[in-house]
Design a protein around this motif. Structure first.
Motif, mmCIF file in Angstrom:
data_model
loop_
_atom_site.group_PDB
_atom_site.id
_atom_site.type_symbol
_atom_site.label_atom_id
_atom_site.label_comp_id
_atom_site.label_asym_id
_atom_site.label_seq_id
_atom_site.Cartn_x
_atom_site.Cartn_y
_atom_site.Cartn_z
ATOM 1 N N UNK A 88 3.586 9.785 6.403
ATOM 2 C CA UNK A 88 2.879 8.780 7.191
ATOM 3 C C UNK A 88 3.597 7.433 7.109
ATOM 4 N N UNK A 89 3.869 6.985 5.902
ATOM 5 C CA UNK A 89 4.436 5.643 5.719
ATOM 6 C C UNK A 89 5.820 5.498 6.354
ATOM 7 N N UNK A 90 6.669 6.504 6.205
ATOM 8 C CA UNK A 90 8.033 6.350 6.748
ATOM 9 C C UNK A 90 8.002 6.260 8.261
ATOM 10 N N UNK A 91 7.145 7.052 8.896
ATOM 11 C CA UNK A 91 7.054 6.947 10.353
ATOM 12 C C UNK A 91 6.582 5.557 10.760
ATOM 13 N N UNK A 151 -1.595 13.004 14.769
ATOM 14 C CA UNK A 151 -2.453 12.212 15.653
ATOM 15 C C UNK A 151 -2.859 10.897 14.999
ATOM 16 N N UNK A 152 -3.147 10.931 13.698
ATOM 17 C CA UNK A 152 -3.462 9.706 12.957
ATOM 18 C C UNK A 152 -2.249 8.786 12.958
ATOM 19 N N UNK A 153 -1.073 9.356 12.712
ATOM 20 C CA UNK A 153 0.162 8.559 12.705
ATOM 21 C C UNK A 153 0.392 7.949 14.093
ATOM 22 N N UNK A 154 0.240 8.747 15.130
ATOM 23 C CA UNK A 154 0.458 8.252 16.489
ATOM 24 C C UNK A 154 -0.505 7.112 16.830
ATOM 25 N N UNK A 155 -1.766 7.236 16.407
ATOM 26 C CA UNK A 155 -2.740 6.170 16.656
ATOM 27 C C UNK A 155 -2.348 4.906 15.892
ATOM 28 N N UNK A 156 -1.880 5.061 14.670
ATOM 29 C CA UNK A 156 -1.446 3.903 13.881
ATOM 30 C C UNK A 156 -0.218 3.248 14.517
ATOM 31 N N UNK A 157 0.697 4.062 15.031
ATOM 32 C CA UNK A 157 1.881 3.530 15.718
ATOM 33 C C UNK A 157 1.452 2.677 16.905
ATOM 34 N N UNK A 158 0.547 3.216 17.717
ATOM 35 C CA UNK A 158 0.083 2.457 18.893
ATOM 36 C C UNK A 158 -0.582 1.146 18.462
ATOM 37 N N UNK A 159 -1.345 1.201 17.389
ATOM 38 C CA UNK A 159 -2.026 -0.001 16.887
ATOM 39 C C UNK A 159 -1.000 -1.058 16.456
ATOM 40 N N UNK A 160 0.030 -0.621 15.753
ATOM 41 C CA UNK A 160 1.082 -1.550 15.320
ATOM 42 C C UNK A 160 1.803 -2.135 16.536
ATOM 43 N N UNK A 172 -0.835 0.758 7.992
ATOM 44 C CA UNK A 172 -0.230 1.875 7.248
ATOM 45 C C UNK A 172 -1.140 2.310 6.100
ATOM 46 N N UNK A 173 -1.696 1.352 5.372
ATOM 47 C CA UNK A 173 -2.605 1.695 4.272
ATOM 48 C C UNK A 173 -3.824 2.456 4.794
ATOM 49 N N UNK A 174 -4.380 2.006 5.906
ATOM 50 C CA UNK A 174 -5.545 2.678 6.492
ATOM 51 C C UNK A 174 -5.188 4.085 6.966
ATOM 52 N N UNK A 175 -4.001 4.241 7.553
ATOM 53 C CA UNK A 175 -3.574 5.568 8.014
ATOM 54 C C UNK A 175 -3.376 6.515 6.839
ATOM 55 N N UNK A 176 -2.792 6.020 5.759
ATOM 56 C CA UNK A 176 -2.604 6.854 4.563
ATOM 57 C C UNK A 176 -3.966 7.235 3.988
ATOM 58 N N UNK A 177 -4.874 6.273 3.901
ATOM 59 C CA UNK A 177 -6.221 6.570 3.388
ATOM 60 C C UNK A 177 -6.902 7.626 4.253
ATOM 61 N N UNK A 179 -5.441 9.867 6.107
ATOM 62 C CA UNK A 179 -4.726 11.136 5.912
ATOM 63 C C UNK A 179 -5.133 11.814 4.610
ATOM 64 N N UNK A 180 -5.302 11.033 3.570
ATOM 65 C CA UNK A 180 -5.555 11.623 2.253
ATOM 66 C C UNK A 180 -7.026 11.782 1.904
ATOM 67 N N UNK A 181 -7.886 10.911 2.468
ATOM 68 C CA UNK A 181 -9.291 10.957 2.082
ATOM 69 C C UNK A 181 -10.248 11.060 3.260
ATOM 70 N N UNK A 182 -9.715 11.147 4.471
ATOM 71 C CA UNK A 182 -10.571 11.231 5.649
ATOM 72 C C UNK A 182 -11.373 9.964 5.834
ATOM 73 N N UNK A 183 -12.575 10.100 6.312
ATOM 74 C CA UNK A 183 -13.403 8.931 6.566
ATOM 75 C C UNK A 183 -14.051 8.390 5.299
ATOM 76 N N UNK A 184 -13.789 9.009 4.169
ATOM 77 C CA UNK A 184 -14.344 8.530 2.900
ATOM 78 C C UNK A 184 -13.460 7.506 2.227
ATOM 79 N N UNK A 185 -12.419 6.970 2.988
ATOM 80 C CA UNK A 185 -11.459 5.978 2.543
ATOM 81 C C UNK A 185 -11.826 5.257 1.326
#
Length: 185
Positions: A88-91, A151-160, A172-177, A179-185
């Motif tokens: 996620x982060x590298x993309x 899809x999460x990465x693509x949405x984060x890319x568009x947001x950036x 990026x932090x929100x996208x990683x959260x 990816x790893x924890x779902x909506x329970x960030x």
């Protein structure tokens, strides 16, 4: 002679990257390519038969380099969770890179079926990189999970790219959260 043609082709691709980065797909025209490279417009047609051919070449050249950077980041990670985070982060780190902006502009454009298929195949290769890590994390459907993760990465890319209120690092932090924890960030 072959070296000269290779250099001219490279200059055209570099000009195409710049045009796509600066103005999106509308900016990628043969007259603009000719102006940027100092070639006659008719000479541009000697290298590429159409705008779609320029796009296909950019995908063939740039996407593997971008994907390799993601792959290297994942290879450096030790655990499956770290690999997903690196994916996620590298993309998202690459969003500001001119190659990425060009690929993103290409992906959003109206392309012929051949160009769209090449982009799909390149994205499929990127998604395939994270399937093993997701499988190691215990996902019952790691391929599906990988596609949803992208899809999460693509949405984060568009947001950036929109330049919204959040800093790219926050996105990026929100996208990683996510990816790893779902909506329970």
């Amino acid at each position: 002679m072959a070296e000269h043609r290779s250099m001219q082709r490279g200059a055209l691709l570099d000009a195409a990257r710049s045009l796509l980065s600066e103005g999106g797909t509308e900016a990628l025209t043969f007259p603009a390519l000719a102006e940027r490279t100092g070639l006659a417009r008719s000479s541009v047609y000697e290298y590429f038969r159409s705008r779609a051919a320029v796009v296909e070449e950019l995908c063939a050249v740039d996407f593997p380099v971008w994907a390799a950077e993601v792959e290297v980041a994942m290879a450096r990670a030790e655990t499956p969770t770290d690999k997903v985070e690196a994916y996620v982060r590298r993309q998202l780190d690459l969003v500001g890179d001119r190659r990425h902006r060009a690929v993103a502009a290409i992906s959003a454009s109206e392309l012929d079926a051949g160009a769209r298929e090449k982009i799909r195949a390149a994205h499929g290769g990127l998604v395939a990189m994270v399937v093993e890590a997701l499988s190691d994390l215990g996902h019952g459907q790691p391929r599906l999970a990988a596609m949803l993760l992208q899809g999460v990465v693509d949405a984060a890319v568009r947001r950036i790219e929109l330049g919204v209120a959040e800093e790219p690092a926050q996105i990026a932090d929100a996208a990683v959260a996510m990816a790893l924890r779902g909506v329970h960030g």
